[in-house]
Design an enzyme around this catalytic site. Sequence first.
Site, PDB file in Angstrom:
ATOM      1  N   ILE A  87       3.025  54.952  62.483  1.00 35.36           N
ATOM      2  CA  ILE A  87       2.718  56.111  61.635  1.00 35.36           C
ATOM      3  C   ILE A  87       3.719  57.239  61.784  1.00 35.36           C
ATOM      4  CG2 ILE A  87       0.245  55.730  61.317  1.00 35.36           C
ATOM      5  CD1 ILE A  87      -0.330  57.442  63.691  1.00 35.36           C
ATOM      6  N   VAL A  95       5.263  56.493  67.100  1.00 36.36           N
ATOM      7  CA  VAL A  95       3.811  56.610  67.178  1.00 36.36           C
ATOM      8  C   VAL A  95       3.162  55.532  66.323  1.00 36.36           C
ATOM      9  CG1 VAL A  95       1.837  58.147  66.932  1.00 36.36           C
ATOM     10  CG2 VAL A  95       4.103  59.098  67.399  1.00 36.36           C
ATOM     11  N   ASP A 204       6.819  73.124  70.036  1.00 32.10           N
ATOM     12  CA  ASP A 204       7.305  72.496  68.815  1.00 32.10           C
ATOM     13  C   ASP A 204       6.229  72.578  67.734  1.00 32.10           C
ATOM     14  OD1 ASP A 204       9.148  71.272  67.214  1.00 32.10           O
ATOM     15  OD2 ASP A 204       8.773  69.246  67.939  1.00 32.10           O
TER      16      ASP A 204
END
Lengths: 875, 194
Positions: A87, A95, A204
């Site tokens: 994904i 991931v 982030d």
Amino acid sequence: MTPERWARVTELFDLACQLPPADREPALRAACDDESLWVEVRAMLETYDADPDFLEGPADPTTVLDLADVNTLADRRMGPYRLTREIGRGGMGVVYEARRDDQEFDRRAAVKILPSWSAAVLAERFRFEWQVLAGLDHPGIARLIDAGTTADGVPYCVMEYVDGQPIDAWCRAHRLDVTARVQLLERVCEAVAHAHGQLVVHRDLKPSNLLVTAAGQPKLLDFGIATLLDSESGVSVGTTRTGFTSFTPQFASPEQIRGERVSTASDVYALGVLLYLLLTDQPPHDLRGLSALETLRTVCEVGPPRPSAVAPPEVRGRLRGDLDTIVEKALRKDPRERYGSVAALRADLRAWREHRPIDAVAPSWAYRASRFVRRNTLAVTAGAVVLLVVLAGAAATARQARIAERERARADARFGDVRRLANAVVGPVYDAISKVPGSTEARRVLVTEALSYLDALSALAADDLDLKRELGDAYLKIGDVQGNLFYGNLGDVAGARDSYAKLLALRRAVHEARPGDLDARLALAQAEIRTGDIALGESHTDEAVRRYEAALAMVGEVPTAPGHEAALTTAARAHDHRGIALNWAGRRDHALAAFGQAVALLEPLAAGRPPATAVREGLMASYGNSGDAYYYDDRFADALDRFGRALALARQGLAESPTAKAQRDVHLCLTRVAYALKELGRLDEAAPLELEAIRMQEALASADANNVQLRFDLAAAHEGLAETHYLRKHYDGAFAEATSSLALYRAALAANPAAHEQLFNDAQAQAWLGRIEFARGHLAESSAALRSAVAAFAAPDVSARKRTAQYEAAVWLGDALAARGRQSGQRAFLVEARAAYTAAASGLRAVAADGPLPAAVAGLPAEIGRKLAALPKAP
Amino acid sequence: MSTSPADDLTRLLHDWSHGDSAALPQLMELTYPELHRIAARHLAREGPGHTLQPTALVNEAYLRFSQSAPGKAWTDRRHFFAVAARVVRAVLVDHARARDAVKRGDGARRTSLTRLALAQGRAPVDVLDLDAALTALEAMNPEHSRIVELRYFAGLSIEETAATLDISTGTVKRGWVAAKTYIRRHLDGDLPRP
């Protein structure tokens, strides 16, 4: 195989390899009586003989790194989880969606596969932090469930699976209004504040890490992953990883961009960027297509426009005031000036939503004034600040007055006051500040402020031609300071283009209303020139030439006589800039003709008497530009003639009024004359001019100790003289000058260690020193200086010429080391020389892959080849 | 301001070369992103089908790190190469794993995409198999494993490898031939099972 057995096998294998095939078997039998070893060694010999070249070519990483491939780990098992599909993919891993199917309930999760080096990291250093991260329990944070390493050594971590949409897309899809967006961001703030409470910083924060579920719950992903892999836990390595972290520049704070220590204030900044994005549908800075250096400058130095200035028109009114202020405070460059905590930011957002007063200080004249004072110490600036404060007060009164119909008379008076003050700011105050070195940002703030008042006024008086003219003047000045390459500017070319577009529209309107008015014609011609300047700055030379020709047509025929200076200097400027555009387009002869036309217009005005300043400056520019064109055409005698004329005019200007600009003009002309002389081989004439330039800069620099630019000019002047001495083979003189130059660069570097330009200059000066030492036969000093230079070259992404400078230095280093190696017979020097040459060659290849090499180093790769071939083979 | 990565790198290289094996994972952590970035950027620029010399990759990484410590001359250059070779290996292995669609142990064939093309006309090498062979070699003779890393993953010559490991070229040559022959047999599945 045991190490002992392997040692035995290699010994016998080596022995056998030395022998002709027929002798091998007897030799093996004689050397040992273990038959199993014979078998082993025989098998190795067979394998080797079948393909002796096996593994001889080094690995080609690209065949494995081809990212276009879609094969994944899907269906693989990680602990109790089965991966179902990829994904996402980023710098720190891939991931996958995963399912835990050993339970009654089929539970979904996200599994992140980490790079292999992190296995050791996870095991050895982060066990404690891991527990902290796993302990983050907040509805706004996707939970970290598990982490581990598979049997075959692949590290992974398991996170809560979030089925949602990035926050910005979600807001758009659900057409959230300003209040709902602010409320959503408050919930994000709560999640971030929770993590900060556990001493975890995200670092982030960006929409792709911030999903909103169908139920409207924002969820932060990857919380702590960055921290985990990038720890600040006091482990020394961790604190420095920021320099290589793959953060997202658009959301990164100035301190992150600079590679400095990151703290909770960095998350506050990122939340400010998110807020900006949600409110205006655009990021504060458009960083697309910017180089690393430009990104650094933009994020660290340029204040973004207020949200209310760029948001869709229908929401601007809601943003103006408090929301502008909140965003501005969250986005301060200095972390200490931002909100002290995420909770404080959240409190202000909530206060805004509940119509209560916010904590952040409103349009903050004090803040702006303090920025002014910090940048400019001169009294004239202080005066401007006072004026601005007065102006702000007057404008506020005018706004209130406008609402109160019954006080119309007083409002009219205020209208006049504001207009007068705004014009004073744009006119005399601006001009005074322009003379202050380093006042670019101050000028931008001044003009922007004045402009916002004039804009407001023009909305009230749409048919007022004089107001249009005044507005035009303001837009012209702000465009110049935003991003016109002919003036000290802030690099905001897009902003300049907008300002000039408004300028052009305003001046067209005035010209159409007053077709016979010469001033209106000239003003429109100036607007065309400015528009051409933007095209020129973007290398659209054809468009630029068209604009300059439109300007010339607008000025029309003007008699070359006193009394028409304004028209003539405008026309001359159009010719001059047209020449520059033609020169850039490679049409050098046309360019020279254009410069000639500019000169022809202005020279009569300068004949027999001292010319007006504008005339002298125009002439000087055109002489200088035609000199440049000749110079780059290798017509050095003609170049010298033009530079000489420019120098005479510059000296005239200096005699009339010894301003900093006049001194700088003389300095620049001296340097150019010296360059042309050098090219003509007249080194003995060049040296005294360069010395004069140095003396001049020394006087200037001592009078203005804080001016870094002057020090640089001085350092560059020393560098130029060092080159002259070097070419004259006066190596001791060259050494003295190069040493002075390096010392000045060093001093400037100490004052501002983060500036890339300064790092570059410092490196370049060291490289020069090394080269000169080489010529003096001081090989040890030479290689030391050049090693240091090669190490000092900053990020090589400025321009091709600058990138190649470091490889040139590497070649010089190779030369010095090769000479040392030959002299001393020490192999290590030759090995290092080879490495330096190889590094230079591969660097140059990389540069050449992006476009042709600059002429000065075009022959370098071939030269490196020869040098490598000539290098004695290491024993 | 924090200390520069190059400072840490210098210190860690020093520690590692003086026997502190705990420094290695930190060194790899420090250099991995940069080497990965350079390789990926090269790929993005050149597109597939172009070759990338590991020598160029490692040299560029070295230049970048050394640049971030202005004014500092590097003495530990050879140690850097030793680490870089190992990191290039890790980068390639990670990528090979990430794209390895095969459930290992299910008997399916591995795709050709994990294979490193050798020079023209030679058979490609599967990087995961190579990694396993090197790990086996490491257990028998760490120096042999290092020689292969430097020669193959950093593209160093025999002489450069010798300088980096501070051993004679003769030792490197002998080790190299034996090690690569062992690897070939490991890849071919020719080794006797223990």
